[in-house]
Design a protein around this motif. Structure first.
Motif, PDB file in Angstrom:
ATOM      1  N   VAL A   9      28.827 -70.905 -61.431  1.00  0.00           N
ATOM      2  CA  VAL A   9      29.901 -70.324 -60.624  1.00  0.00           C
ATOM      3  C   VAL A   9      30.268 -71.272 -59.487  1.00  0.00           C
ATOM      4  CG1 VAL A   9      30.384 -68.524 -58.909  1.00  0.00           C
ATOM      5  CG2 VAL A   9      29.503 -67.897 -61.150  1.00  0.00           C
ATOM      6  N   TYR A  27      34.806 -74.566 -64.116  1.00  0.00           N
ATOM      7  CA  TYR A  27      34.198 -73.343 -64.647  1.00  0.00           C
ATOM      8  C   TYR A  27      35.080 -72.165 -64.260  1.00  0.00           C
ATOM      9  CZ  TYR A  27      30.649 -70.058 -66.198  1.00  0.00           C
ATOM     10  OH  TYR A  27      29.981 -69.061 -66.873  1.00  0.00           O
ATOM     11  N   GLN A  71      32.998 -61.696 -60.800  1.00  0.00           N
ATOM     12  CA  GLN A  71      33.747 -62.033 -62.006  1.00  0.00           C
ATOM     13  C   GLN A  71      32.826 -62.125 -63.213  1.00  0.00           C
ATOM     14  OE1 GLN A  71      36.341 -65.380 -61.812  1.00  0.00           O
ATOM     15  NE2 GLN A  71      37.304 -64.748 -59.902  1.00  0.00           N
ATOM     16  N   VAL A  72      31.644 -62.683 -63.025  1.00  0.00           N
ATOM     17  CA  VAL A  72      30.692 -62.788 -64.133  1.00  0.00           C
ATOM     18  C   VAL A  72      30.321 -61.396 -64.645  1.00  0.00           C
ATOM     19  CG1 VAL A  72      28.368 -63.513 -64.812  1.00  0.00           C
ATOM     20  CG2 VAL A  72      29.771 -65.008 -63.373  1.00  0.00           C
ATOM     21  N   SER A 129      25.174 -68.940 -66.306  1.00  0.00           N
ATOM     22  CA  SER A 129      26.527 -68.691 -65.826  1.00  0.00           C
ATOM     23  C   SER A 129      26.569 -68.617 -64.303  1.00  0.00           C
ATOM     24  CB  SER A 129      27.064 -67.390 -66.435  1.00  0.00           C
ATOM     25  OG  SER A 129      28.368 -67.128 -65.973  1.00  0.00           O
ATOM     26  N   VAL A 130      25.633 -67.874 -63.715  1.00  0.00           N
ATOM     27  CA  VAL A 130      25.615 -67.727 -62.252  1.00  0.00           C
ATOM     28  C   VAL A 130      25.455 -69.090 -61.585  1.00  0.00           C
ATOM     29  CG1 VAL A 130      24.290 -66.806 -60.318  1.00  0.00           C
ATOM     30  CG2 VAL A 130      24.779 -65.361 -62.289  1.00  0.00           C
ATOM     31  N   LEU A 185      30.857 -67.093 -71.430  1.00  0.00           N
ATOM     32  CA  LEU A 185      30.174 -67.518 -70.203  1.00  0.00           C
ATOM     33  C   LEU A 185      29.669 -68.940 -70.298  1.00  0.00           C
ATOM     34  CD1 LEU A 185      28.095 -64.394 -69.103  1.00  0.00           C
ATOM     35  CD2 LEU A 185      30.459 -65.001 -68.574  1.00  0.00           C
ATOM     36  N   PHE A 194      34.794 -68.943 -63.896  1.00  0.00           N
ATOM     37  CA  PHE A 194      34.342 -67.842 -63.059  1.00  0.00           C
ATOM     38  C   PHE A 194      33.983 -68.383 -61.673  1.00  0.00           C
ATOM     39  CE2 PHE A 194      33.580 -66.532 -67.398  1.00  0.00           C
ATOM     40  CZ  PHE A 194      34.064 -65.244 -67.415  1.00  0.00           C
ATOM     41  N   PHE A 218      22.780 -65.337 -68.477  1.00  0.00           N
ATOM     42  CA  PHE A 218      23.243 -64.843 -67.175  1.00  0.00           C
ATOM     43  C   PHE A 218      22.933 -65.857 -66.079  1.00  0.00           C
ATOM     44  CE2 PHE A 218      22.514 -61.644 -63.591  1.00  0.00           C
ATOM     45  CZ  PHE A 218      23.860 -61.572 -63.281  1.00  0.00           C
TER      46      PHE A 218
END
Length: 211
Positions: free
Chosen positions: A60, A65, A72-73, A56-57, A98, A67, A53
């Protein structure tokens, strides 16, 4: 298939996933930071999920990428959870979708990875706002609330735009659909479409499947 509950309330985003084996995963993002808890308590699984997580954040908004927002994630995580039978499949799916990289592992969860279409979903007053920019260069903005639907497309096409408004009005009027349901479906379909025409066709098909 897991059961999911999602809350989007101002600065608070929360996703709760309940798997058939009794395990529950809760993802929370807000002013106090981001956290993931697992019930029954499983620190190792929670740490694995939190690592994905956070990765992925942090990606962003970076070029390439897929997202572009935390919303959206969270929505991507919810979509994956609904296709997973247990938390291990959920983690495998998260890594596949992700953690986009040069790796090409065999996905364990059946889900189409997002295209490079950029879609943003955000709360707007008493409703929702969707802004989509397609690979073709076409773009649309949708505002949906309790009283109305607003639509603007670049470039505009009167016949197509009327078809879009008719379809969206029908979706909004359906008793089984809330404004959030409509906005989320619009976003999901746009995420996998190359232009507005393909998005409209896919949205019609999605509505037919939903019956």
């Amino acid at each position: 298939m897991a059961l999911t509950t999602k809350i989007i309330d101002g600065n608070l985003l929360m996703l709760r996933v309940g798997f058939a084996d009794g395990m529950t995963v809760t993802v929370t993002a807000g002013r106090n930071g981001k956290s993931i808890s697992v019930t029954p308590n499983n620190p190792e699984t929670a740490e694995r999920l939190l690592s994905i997580f956070h990765w992925s954040v942090n990606k962003v908004g970076e070029p390439g990428y897929p997202f572009t927002s935390l919303n959206q994630v969270i929505y991507g995580m919810e979509t994956l959870a609904r296709s997973a039978l247990n938390v291990e499949q959920f983690i495998a799916g998260l890594r596949e979708v992700l953690e986009v990289s040069d790796r090409h592992p065999v996905p364990e969860v059946s889900i189409r990875p997002p295209s490079f279409t950029v879609v943003d979903l955000s709360p707007s007053g008493n409703g929702w706002f969707v802004d989509a920019c397609f690979q073709s260069g076409e773009r649309f903005k949708l505002a949906i609330n309790k009283a109305s639907i607003g639509w603007a497309a670049e470039p505009p096409e009167p016949t197509r735009d009327k078809d879009v408004m008719d379809l969206l009005s029908g979706m909004k009027g359906a008793r089984m659909s809330t404004d959030e349901d409509v906005a989320l479906l619009v976003m999901e379909v746009a995420h996998h479409s190359s232009d507005i025409a393909a998005w409209l066709e896919s949205l019609r098909s999605a509505m037919i499947r939903r019956g």
